[in-house]
Scaffold this active site. Structure first.
Site, PDB file in Angstrom:
ATOM      1  N   ASP A   1      -9.802   1.089   7.658  1.00 61.02           N
ATOM      2  CA  ASP A   1      -9.894   2.450   7.103  1.00 61.02           C
ATOM      3  C   ASP A   1     -11.023   3.221   7.778  1.00 61.02           C
ATOM      4  O   ASP A   1     -10.858   4.390   8.135  1.00 61.02           O
ATOM      5  CB  ASP A   1     -10.171   2.416   5.596  1.00 61.02           C
ATOM      6  CG  ASP A   1      -9.015   1.891   4.759  1.00 61.02           C
ATOM      7  OD1 ASP A   1      -7.861   1.968   5.219  1.00 61.02           O
ATOM      8  OD2 ASP A   1      -9.296   1.413   3.643  1.00 61.02           O
TER       9      ASP A   1
ATOM     10  N   HIS B   1      -4.576   6.638  -0.236  1.00 61.28           N
ATOM     11  CA  HIS B   1      -3.760   5.430  -0.180  1.00 61.28           C
ATOM     12  C   HIS B   1      -4.266   4.434  -1.215  1.00 61.28           C
ATOM     13  O   HIS B   1      -5.286   4.667  -1.856  1.00 61.28           O
ATOM     14  CB  HIS B   1      -3.748   4.829   1.232  1.00 61.28           C
ATOM     15  CG  HIS B   1      -5.018   4.176   1.654  1.00 61.28           C
ATOM     16  ND1 HIS B   1      -6.142   4.890   1.997  1.00 61.28           N
ATOM     17  CD2 HIS B   1      -5.343   2.875   1.816  1.00 61.28           C
ATOM     18  CE1 HIS B   1      -7.101   4.049   2.355  1.00 61.28           C
ATOM     19  NE2 HIS B   1      -6.645   2.817   2.245  1.00 61.28           N
TER      20      HIS B   1
ATOM     21  N   HIS C   1      -5.091   0.302  -2.411  1.00 58.66           N
ATOM     22  CA  HIS C   1      -5.404  -1.083  -2.080  1.00 58.66           C
ATOM     23  C   HIS C   1      -4.832  -1.929  -3.218  1.00 58.66           C
ATOM     24  O   HIS C   1      -5.393  -1.930  -4.319  1.00 58.66           O
ATOM     25  CB  HIS C   1      -6.905  -1.297  -1.963  1.00 58.66           C
ATOM     26  CG  HIS C   1      -7.513  -0.732  -0.719  1.00 58.66           C
ATOM     27  ND1 HIS C   1      -8.857  -0.840  -0.442  1.00 58.66           N
ATOM     28  CD2 HIS C   1      -6.964  -0.078   0.333  1.00 58.66           C
ATOM     29  CE1 HIS C   1      -9.111  -0.265   0.727  1.00 58.66           C
ATOM     30  NE2 HIS C   1      -7.977   0.211   1.211  1.00 58.66           N
TER      31      HIS C   1
ATOM     32  N   GLU D   1       0.856  -1.175   0.000  1.00 61.95           N
ATOM     33  CA  GLU D   1       0.000   0.000   0.000  1.00 61.95           C
ATOM     34  C   GLU D   1       0.898   1.232   0.000  1.00 61.95           C
ATOM     35  O   GLU D   1       1.932   1.257   0.656  1.00 61.95           O
ATOM     36  CB  GLU D   1      -0.900   0.039   1.239  1.00 61.95           C
ATOM     37  CG  GLU D   1      -2.051  -0.931   1.167  1.00 61.95           C
ATOM     38  CD  GLU D   1      -3.172  -0.626   2.147  1.00 61.95           C
ATOM     39  OE1 GLU D   1      -3.205   0.474   2.739  1.00 61.95           O
ATOM     40  OE2 GLU D   1      -4.029  -1.510   2.305  1.00 61.95           O
TER      41      GLU D   1
END
Length: 144
Positions: free
Chosen positions: A97, A84, A86, A30
């Site tokens: 999250d 961010h 995945h 990530e």
């Protein structure tokens, strides 16, 4: 999940391209970073290292980077948006999250690389203190 037509984050195409390059460079882990925005329009990208203990399935920005980013964003009275990636799942907030966002109150932009090597795609979410997830819209634009 509820779509809110009034919830739009405007991102210059050049900054979006920087974000895509950053999350691709972090693959298969990530990747994460932050954006500075003013009145819903992104004005600055802050790509950061992912300092999570298990970066393959979580992302955290270091405390030093957070302080640096906050100080800079405060200088232009902006707001922070967290982003961010995945690497193998949908661009949708995970349970972790949601828990982190409930405390922070930031908007979340999540990139999915689940179809890598195809380009990643992104979605933006607002998560309430109660954990309710609302999806907004990302509008890319070319500044004049």
């Amino acid at each position: 999940m509820v779509a809110d037509p009034g919830f739009v984050v405007r991102i210059p195409e050049a900054i979006y391209a920087e974000m895509v390059a950053h999350v691709l460079a972090g693959y298969p882990q990530e990747a994460c970073g932050a954006l500075g925005s003013v009145h819903g329009t992104v004005v600055k990208n802050y790509p950061t290292a992912n300092v999570a203990e298990h970066p393959e399935d979580f992302s955290i920005i270091s405390e030093q980077d957070i302080v640096r980013i906050f100080n800079d964003i405060d200088s232009y009275d902006g707001d922070m948006i967290y982003y961010h990636s995945h690497p193998i799942t949908e661009a949708y907030p995970s349970a972790r999250d949601i828990e982190w966002s409930r405390r922070s109150g930031y908007l979340y932009i999540i990139f999915s690389l689940q179809y890598h090597p195809e380009p990643p795609y992104a979605r933006v979410f607002r998560i309430s203190p109660e954990g309710d997830v609302t999806e907004g819209e990302i509008a890319l634009f070319s500044p004049e």
